[in-house]
Design a protein around this motif. Structure first.
Motif, mmCIF file in Angstrom:
data_model
loop_
_atom_site.group_PDB
_atom_site.id
_atom_site.type_symbol
_atom_site.label_atom_id
_atom_site.label_comp_id
_atom_site.label_asym_id
_atom_site.label_seq_id
_atom_site.Cartn_x
_atom_site.Cartn_y
_atom_site.Cartn_z
ATOM 1 N N TYR A 1 0.821 -1.208 0.000
ATOM 2 C CA TYR A 1 0.000 0.000 0.000
ATOM 3 C C TYR A 1 0.854 1.256 0.000
ATOM 4 N N VAL A 2 0.337 2.264 -0.704
ATOM 5 C CA VAL A 2 0.947 3.599 -0.695
ATOM 6 C C VAL A 2 -0.052 4.539 -0.034
ATOM 7 N N HIS A 3 0.430 5.358 0.897
ATOM 8 C CA HIS A 3 -0.420 6.329 1.585
ATOM 9 C C HIS A 3 -0.123 7.719 1.069
ATOM 10 N N LYS A 4 -1.167 8.485 0.837
ATOM 11 C CA LYS A 4 -0.996 9.834 0.297
ATOM 12 C C LYS A 4 -1.844 10.840 1.070
ATOM 13 N N THR B 1 -12.594 5.364 -9.172
ATOM 14 C CA THR B 1 -13.167 4.355 -10.066
ATOM 15 C C THR B 1 -12.252 4.125 -11.264
ATOM 16 N N LYS B 2 -11.681 5.187 -11.793
ATOM 17 C CA LYS B 2 -10.744 5.053 -12.911
ATOM 18 C C LYS B 2 -9.542 4.200 -12.523
ATOM 19 N N ALA B 3 -9.120 4.317 -11.256
ATOM 20 C CA ALA B 3 -7.948 3.578 -10.794
ATOM 21 C C ALA B 3 -8.257 2.134 -10.428
ATOM 22 N N VAL B 4 -9.399 1.919 -9.781
ATOM 23 C CA VAL B 4 -9.715 0.603 -9.227
ATOM 24 C C VAL B 4 -10.492 -0.277 -10.198
ATOM 25 N N PHE B 5 -11.336 0.349 -11.031
ATOM 26 C CA PHE B 5 -12.197 -0.406 -11.946
ATOM 27 C C PHE B 5 -11.710 -0.320 -13.392
ATOM 28 N N GLY C 1 -4.096 1.324 7.537
ATOM 29 C CA GLY C 1 -3.678 1.225 6.140
ATOM 30 C C GLY C 1 -4.808 0.791 5.236
ATOM 31 N N ASN C 2 -6.016 0.812 5.724
ATOM 32 C CA ASN C 2 -7.159 0.299 4.988
ATOM 33 C C ASN C 2 -7.458 1.145 3.762
ATOM 34 N N ASP C 3 -7.520 0.513 2.594
ATOM 35 C CA ASP C 3 -7.786 1.268 1.362
ATOM 36 C C ASP C 3 -9.272 1.497 1.140
ATOM 37 N N GLU C 4 -10.105 0.992 2.054
ATOM 38 C CA GLU C 4 -11.548 1.161 1.898
ATOM 39 C C GLU C 4 -12.060 2.445 2.537
ATOM 40 N N PHE C 5 -11.207 3.174 3.255
ATOM 41 C CA PHE C 5 -11.611 4.411 3.916
ATOM 42 C C PHE C 5 -10.776 5.580 3.412
ATOM 43 N N GLU D 1 -3.248 0.302 -3.292
ATOM 44 C CA GLU D 1 -2.113 -0.487 -3.768
ATOM 45 C C GLU D 1 -1.295 0.370 -4.730
ATOM 46 N N THR D 2 -0.014 0.097 -4.814
ATOM 47 C CA THR D 2 0.929 0.973 -5.521
ATOM 48 C C THR D 2 0.487 1.297 -6.944
#
Length: 406
Positions: free
Chosen positions: A204-207, A242-246, A365-369, A392-393
């Protein structure tokens, strides 16, 4: 925007034996507090920390004693339940709040002359507004001004499910849980890990990303309909994520979830000083392809419709649905939850030594929030807001390549 990282080591801290603060007004005999169906959906730990900088003329030891005394001698009188413990009722598989006066854990100050105030609880006990009111009460006590709240109402039976339940809407914002796998017990376990190991995951990457005032103004102009700053930001984040995940599954549905305060929506209104969770999950959903190809105004309209859907009848339907099916917010299959933390007035806390130089949730580190945080300016006047998120990276790279396309 550049953000500085400050590292703290053991030599910067004064570590003392933890102290358990108890309430002098805990009810006798010990009572158990009913937790609503809304409380049951958010049985996860919430950790918050505030950092204060004080002049060398103040002793951090005296500040720690001041806060400790304020908590034990004043705050825990109306907030006696904060010294209790959550327990799982084996018969009905519901969490309950046992007011056993087990105590509030108290700890850390810095050698540098600053001090921090950390707070950890389970979300089932307080929502953000209730927690903010409690902190402002504590700050007021420390300033010598006493409690600001006239009453703290911890009776959650006012939002109990109807008999029989009346489910009038499909509630896709929640996912059902099998009765045998009710998750509350895992959150009350003493063996649970905090912080989340996902924070340290290399996957995971945090921003921390900043919406500038110029971006916000442009975004709201492109919405083409009147919308709030929050609606515009959620729509843009939803579309971009959505563009990134889907990217490779554009025929699927993408959903964004967010909290809606029901205090002004439910009838009869909740009592003054209601301490429980008074927010439900709203959702907007659309085909990924539509979100990607259509303008941001399409997403804004969907978000506005999601907020407007939350009426008194809808709230009561949610409560009844949760009674029948149990459930938690549906942050799965690429969907995510946006939390508007910046709307809570934690930045105004003043214990008599000035406002915090930094304050906010301790993030997993949850990517869902995704968290929306204040940048210290007036967000509703389009003066900027920060976004904290994890992906994710490769997905974060895609997200960042699209984020500034406003």
């Amino acid at each position: 925007m550049v953000y500085n990282t400050i590292s703290l080591s053991d030599k910067d801290l004064v570590k003392e034996e933890p102290v358990f603060l108890v309430s002098s007004s805990n009810p006798e005999p010990v009572k158990t507090i009913f937790l609503s169906n809304i409380d049951q959906t958010v049985t996860f730990p919430v950790e918050t920390v505030f950092f204060f900088e004080v002049s060398s003329s103040y002793s951090t030891l005296k500040i720690a004693e001041l806060v400790k005394k304020a908590v034990e001698e004043v705050l825990l009188i109306p907030y006696y339940f904060m010294a209790g413990r959550l327990k799982l009722n084996d018969e009905n598989k519901r969490l309950e709040l046992l007011c056993n006066n087990a105590g509030v854990l108290f700890v850390t100050r810095f050698e540098c002359g600053g001090f921090s105030l950390g707070f950890m609880t389970n979300h089932a006990i307080l929502d953000g507004k209730s927690a903010s009111e409690m902190f402002h009460n504590l700050a007021s006590i420390c300033r010598g001004e006493g409690l600001k709240t006239s009453a703290v109402n911890n009776d959650r039976t006012c939002i109990r499910a109807r008999t029989p339940p009346q489910i009038n809407y499909p509630h896709n914002e929640y996912i059902k849980l099998a009765k045998t796998s009710f998750l509350a017990s895992s959150f009350t376990s003493q063996n649970r890990i905090s912080p989340s190991p996902l924070i340290f995951s290399k996957n995971y990457v945090h921003k921390l990303i900043s919406f500038t005032s110029k971006m916000l103004i442009s975004l709201k102009e492109k919405a083409t309909i009147k919308c709030s700053t929050f609606e515009a930001i959620v729509a843009h984040l939803w579309r971009t994520r959505t563009k990134a995940v889907f990217e490779k599954k554009q025929s699927e549905y993408s959903t964004v979830l967010f909290a809606v305060d029901i205090r002004s929506k439910i009838s009869p209104p909740l009592p003054e000083g209601f301490a429980g969770n008074a927010v439900i999950t709203a959702f907007a959903t659309a085909k990924a392809l539509d979100l990607i190809e259509k303008p941001v105004s399409f997403a804004v309209k969907k978000v506005k419709e999601a907020r407007e859907r939350v009426t008194d009848d809808y709230v009561k339907s949610v409560i009844d649905w949760l009674e029948v099916y149990k459930g938690i917010p549906a942050t799965c299959n690429g969907n995510f939850y946006v939390s508007a933390w910046w709307k809570l007035p934690f930045g105004e806390l003043d214990f008599g030594f000035g406002k915090p130089i930094h304050g906010g949730p301790i993030l997993s580190g949850n990517d869902e929030f995704v968290l929306l945080l204040s940048n210290g300016k007036n967000c509703e006047r389009n003066e900027g807001i920060n976004v904290w998120m994890a992906l994710e990276t490769h997905k974060m790279e895609r997200f960042m390549s699209c984020f500034f396309e406003i």
